[in-house]
Enzyme design. Structure first.
Site, PDB file in Angstrom:
ATOM      1  N   HIS A   8       0.850  -1.191   0.000  1.00  0.00           N
ATOM      2  CA  HIS A   8       0.000   0.000   0.000  1.00  0.00           C
ATOM      3  C   HIS A   8       0.886   1.242   0.000  1.00  0.00           C
ATOM      4  O   HIS A   8       2.098   1.149   0.143  1.00  0.00           O
ATOM      5  CB  HIS A   8      -0.873  -0.082   1.262  1.00  0.00           C
ATOM      6  CG  HIS A   8      -1.888   0.979   1.390  1.00  0.00           C
ATOM      7  ND1 HIS A   8      -1.847   1.920   2.394  1.00  0.00           N
ATOM      8  CD2 HIS A   8      -2.989   1.264   0.661  1.00  0.00           C
ATOM      9  CE1 HIS A   8      -2.892   2.719   2.278  1.00  0.00           C
ATOM     10  NE2 HIS A   8      -3.600   2.346   1.231  1.00  0.00           N
ATOM     11  N   ARG A   9       0.277   2.402  -0.135  1.00  0.00           N
ATOM     12  CA  ARG A   9       1.004   3.653  -0.304  1.00  0.00           C
ATOM     13  C   ARG A   9       2.045   3.914   0.775  1.00  0.00           C
ATOM     14  O   ARG A   9       3.045   4.547   0.552  1.00  0.00           O
ATOM     15  CB  ARG A   9       0.023   4.814  -0.326  1.00  0.00           C
ATOM     16  CG  ARG A   9      -0.802   4.928   0.958  1.00  0.00           C
ATOM     17  CD  ARG A   9      -1.844   6.027   0.798  1.00  0.00           C
ATOM     18  NE  ARG A   9      -2.906   5.936   1.748  1.00  0.00           N
ATOM     19  CZ  ARG A   9      -2.992   6.671   2.847  1.00  0.00           C
ATOM     20  NH1 ARG A   9      -2.043   7.514   3.163  1.00  0.00           N
ATOM     21  NH2 ARG A   9      -4.030   6.555   3.643  1.00  0.00           N
ATOM     22  N   GLU A  35      -0.140  -0.816  -4.772  1.00  0.00           N
ATOM     23  CA  GLU A  35      -1.343   0.008  -4.905  1.00  0.00           C
ATOM     24  C   GLU A  35      -0.903   1.457  -4.984  1.00  0.00           C
ATOM     25  O   GLU A  35      -0.088   1.901  -4.171  1.00  0.00           O
ATOM     26  CB  GLU A  35      -2.237  -0.212  -3.670  1.00  0.00           C
ATOM     27  CG  GLU A  35      -3.641   0.345  -3.796  1.00  0.00           C
ATOM     28  CD  GLU A  35      -3.810   1.740  -3.237  1.00  0.00           C
ATOM     29  OE1 GLU A  35      -2.946   2.213  -2.493  1.00  0.00           O
ATOM     30  OE2 GLU A  35      -4.829   2.370  -3.568  1.00  0.00           O
ATOM     31  N   ASP A  37      -2.025   5.777  -5.928  1.00  0.00           N
ATOM     32  CA  ASP A  37      -3.122   6.754  -5.933  1.00  0.00           C
ATOM     33  C   ASP A  37      -2.857   7.785  -7.022  1.00  0.00           C
ATOM     34  O   ASP A  37      -1.802   8.423  -7.023  1.00  0.00           O
ATOM     35  CB  ASP A  37      -3.178   7.456  -4.573  1.00  0.00           C
ATOM     36  CG  ASP A  37      -3.437   6.475  -3.450  1.00  0.00           C
ATOM     37  OD1 ASP A  37      -4.455   5.774  -3.510  1.00  0.00           O
ATOM     38  OD2 ASP A  37      -2.611   6.395  -2.515  1.00  0.00           O
ATOM     39  N   HIS A  50      -1.408  10.833  -2.519  1.00  0.00           N
ATOM     40  CA  HIS A  50      -2.640  10.310  -1.927  1.00  0.00           C
ATOM     41  C   HIS A  50      -3.774  11.325  -1.888  1.00  0.00           C
ATOM     42  O   HIS A  50      -4.898  11.031  -2.264  1.00  0.00           O
ATOM     43  CB  HIS A  50      -2.378   9.784  -0.511  1.00  0.00           C
ATOM     44  CG  HIS A  50      -3.609   9.168   0.074  1.00  0.00           C
ATOM     45  ND1 HIS A  50      -4.463   9.843   0.915  1.00  0.00           N
ATOM     46  CD2 HIS A  50      -4.167   7.955  -0.119  1.00  0.00           C
ATOM     47  CE1 HIS A  50      -5.472   9.057   1.233  1.00  0.00           C
ATOM     48  NE2 HIS A  50      -5.321   7.907   0.622  1.00  0.00           N
ATOM     49  N   GLU A 107      -5.489   3.321  -8.184  1.00  0.00           N
ATOM     50  CA  GLU A 107      -6.706   3.986  -7.712  1.00  0.00           C
ATOM     51  C   GLU A 107      -6.848   5.363  -8.350  1.00  0.00           C
ATOM     52  O   GLU A 107      -6.005   6.240  -8.173  1.00  0.00           O
ATOM     53  CB  GLU A 107      -6.689   4.127  -6.181  1.00  0.00           C
ATOM     54  CG  GLU A 107      -8.002   4.752  -5.726  1.00  0.00           C
ATOM     55  CD  GLU A 107      -8.122   5.027  -4.229  1.00  0.00           C
ATOM     56  OE1 GLU A 107      -7.263   4.593  -3.441  1.00  0.00           O
ATOM     57  OE2 GLU A 107      -9.101   5.709  -3.883  1.00  0.00           O
ATOM     58  N   LYS A 109      -8.350   8.740  -8.076  1.00  0.00           N
ATOM     59  CA  LYS A 109      -8.836   9.514  -6.923  1.00  0.00           C
ATOM     60  C   LYS A 109      -9.863  10.541  -7.378  1.00  0.00           C
ATOM     61  O   LYS A 109      -9.650  11.752  -7.264  1.00  0.00           O
ATOM     62  CB  LYS A 109      -7.648  10.193  -6.252  1.00  0.00           C
ATOM     63  CG  LYS A 109      -6.772   9.233  -5.469  1.00  0.00           C
ATOM     64  CD  LYS A 109      -7.394   8.986  -4.123  1.00  0.00           C
ATOM     65  CE  LYS A 109      -6.591   8.049  -3.264  1.00  0.00           C
ATOM     66  NZ  LYS A 109      -7.220   7.873  -1.962  1.00  0.00           N
ATOM     67  N   ASP A 226       0.402  -1.897   4.448  1.00  0.00           N
ATOM     68  CA  ASP A 226       1.613  -1.077   4.603  1.00  0.00           C
ATOM     69  C   ASP A 226       2.730  -1.905   5.222  1.00  0.00           C
ATOM     70  O   ASP A 226       3.841  -1.431   5.366  1.00  0.00           O
ATOM     71  CB  ASP A 226       1.340   0.085   5.576  1.00  0.00           C
ATOM     72  CG  ASP A 226       0.321   1.057   5.050  1.00  0.00           C
ATOM     73  OD1 ASP A 226       0.372   1.384   3.865  1.00  0.00           O
ATOM     74  OD2 ASP A 226      -0.541   1.487   5.840  1.00  0.00           O
TER      75      ASP A 226
HETATM   76  O1  G3P Z   1      -6.638   0.516  -2.231  1.00  0.00           O
HETATM   77  C1  G3P Z   1      -7.377   0.723  -1.131  1.00  0.00           C
HETATM   78  C2  G3P Z   1      -7.033   1.923  -0.336  1.00  0.00           C
HETATM   79  O2  G3P Z   1      -5.828   2.414  -0.751  1.00  0.00           O
HETATM   80  C3  G3P Z   1      -8.069   2.993  -0.341  1.00  0.00           C
HETATM   81  O3  G3P Z   1      -7.857   3.919   0.635  1.00  0.00           O
HETATM   82  O4  G3P Z   1      -7.325   6.137   1.435  1.00  0.00           O
HETATM   83  O5  G3P Z   1      -5.569   4.446   1.443  1.00  0.00           O
HETATM   84  O6  G3P Z   1      -6.293   5.396  -0.681  1.00  0.00           O
HETATM   85  P1  G3P Z   1      -6.705   5.011   0.694  1.00  0.00           P
HETATM   86 CA    CA Z   2      -5.451   4.091  -2.372  1.00  0.00          CA
END
Ligand code: G3P
Ligand code: CA
Length: 247
Positions: A8-9, A35, A37, A50, A107, A109, A226
């Site tokens: 994740h980010r 993943e 954004d 993000h 993703e 946004k 994460d």
């Molecule tokens: O991919 C799912 C998740 O990343 C969505 O929430 O806020 O972390 O971008 P967020």
């Molecule tokens: Ca995300």
């Protein structure tokens, strides 16, 4: 099958998010996917950050969509942790990872900001770089996902559910391939129902080993986290996982 692990980010945990070094660290730790954004600058460049605004993660301020790419590239995306990093362009990311074989969850946004044409831009770039085989375009905004499918029906899409419960009928009417539920939406009964629905299932953001174990038990397609650093401990509990990660 052992779930894929999607960085994740914010990997490494409590480190700058959505930077090239965070993606590379996740892959080095054994992630099967990443993943990211995606937002769009005033002059139409897709960038990885993000928030809709620059204030939290960079030394700039204001809306991403009101700045040019050149202005955004001058900023430091590692302000909070005292390092130096640029806000990556999607192009930088694709140069490095398009042909990596990793699962790439992208993703859009578009749930808070309005970026006209962002779906078309993304598909154009993906085609330029491959297109990469293992991309899933994610969004909270169903209209973005419908647009993606209209532009390219082969592209895989997935709908995110954070505060509202997962609705299989919404997912079906959006014609998506994957569900991205918040992990708190994953209880034994719902997990079973989701698994039966035929959608791929990627709960987010699972940062505790016990919750990861639960997701493995629920036989999800992938775990968004994460904490790729917990991966070796988790995989050690599943000796067959090394050659069974879905990649
Ligand atoms: O991919 C799912 C998740 O990343 C969505 O929430 O806020 O972390 O971008 P967020
Ligand atoms: Ca995300």
């Amino acid at each position: 099958m052992f779930p894929q692990i999607i960085g994740h980010r914010g990997f490494p945990y409590k480190a700058p998010e959505n930077t090239m070094s965070s993606y590379i660290s996740a892959v080095d730790a054994g992630a099967d996917g990443l993943e990211i954004d995606i937002h769009m600058t005033k002059d139409g460049e897709l960038v990885l950050i993000h928030d809709e605004t620059l204030d939290r993660t960079t030394n700039g301020s204001g809306s991403v969509g009101l700045c040019t790419f050149k202005e955004i590239r001058r900023l430091n995306a590692d302000r909070r942790f005292g390092g130096q990093a640029k806000v990556p362009a999607l192009r930088d990311f694709l140069e490095r990872f398009a042909l990596s074989g990793l699962t790439l969850i992208m993703e859009l946004k578009t749930n808070k900001a309005h970026y006209p044409g962002i779906e078309e831009k993304l598909l154009g770039l993906l085609n330029e770089y491959g297109p990469p085989a293992h991309v899933i375009i994610a969004s909270f905004n169903r209209n973005s996902l419908i647009t993606v499918k209209r532009l390219d029906s082969r592209m895989k899409t997935g709908v995110l559910f954070k505060y509202r419960p997962v609705s299989l009928s919404r997912a079906k009417s959006t014609n998506v391939d994957a569900l991205f539920p918040h992990f708190r939406n994953m209880r034994f009964v719902t997990a079973k129902k989701f698994a039966k629905s035929g959608f791929s299932l990627y709960p987010f953001t699972v940062n505790h080993l016990n919750t990861m174990r639960k997701m493995v038990f629920y036989r999800v397609s992938g775990i968004i986290t994460d904490r790729c650093d917990l991966l070796s401990a988790l995989k050690a509990e599943h000796p067959a996982s090394g050659d069974d990660s879905g990649r």
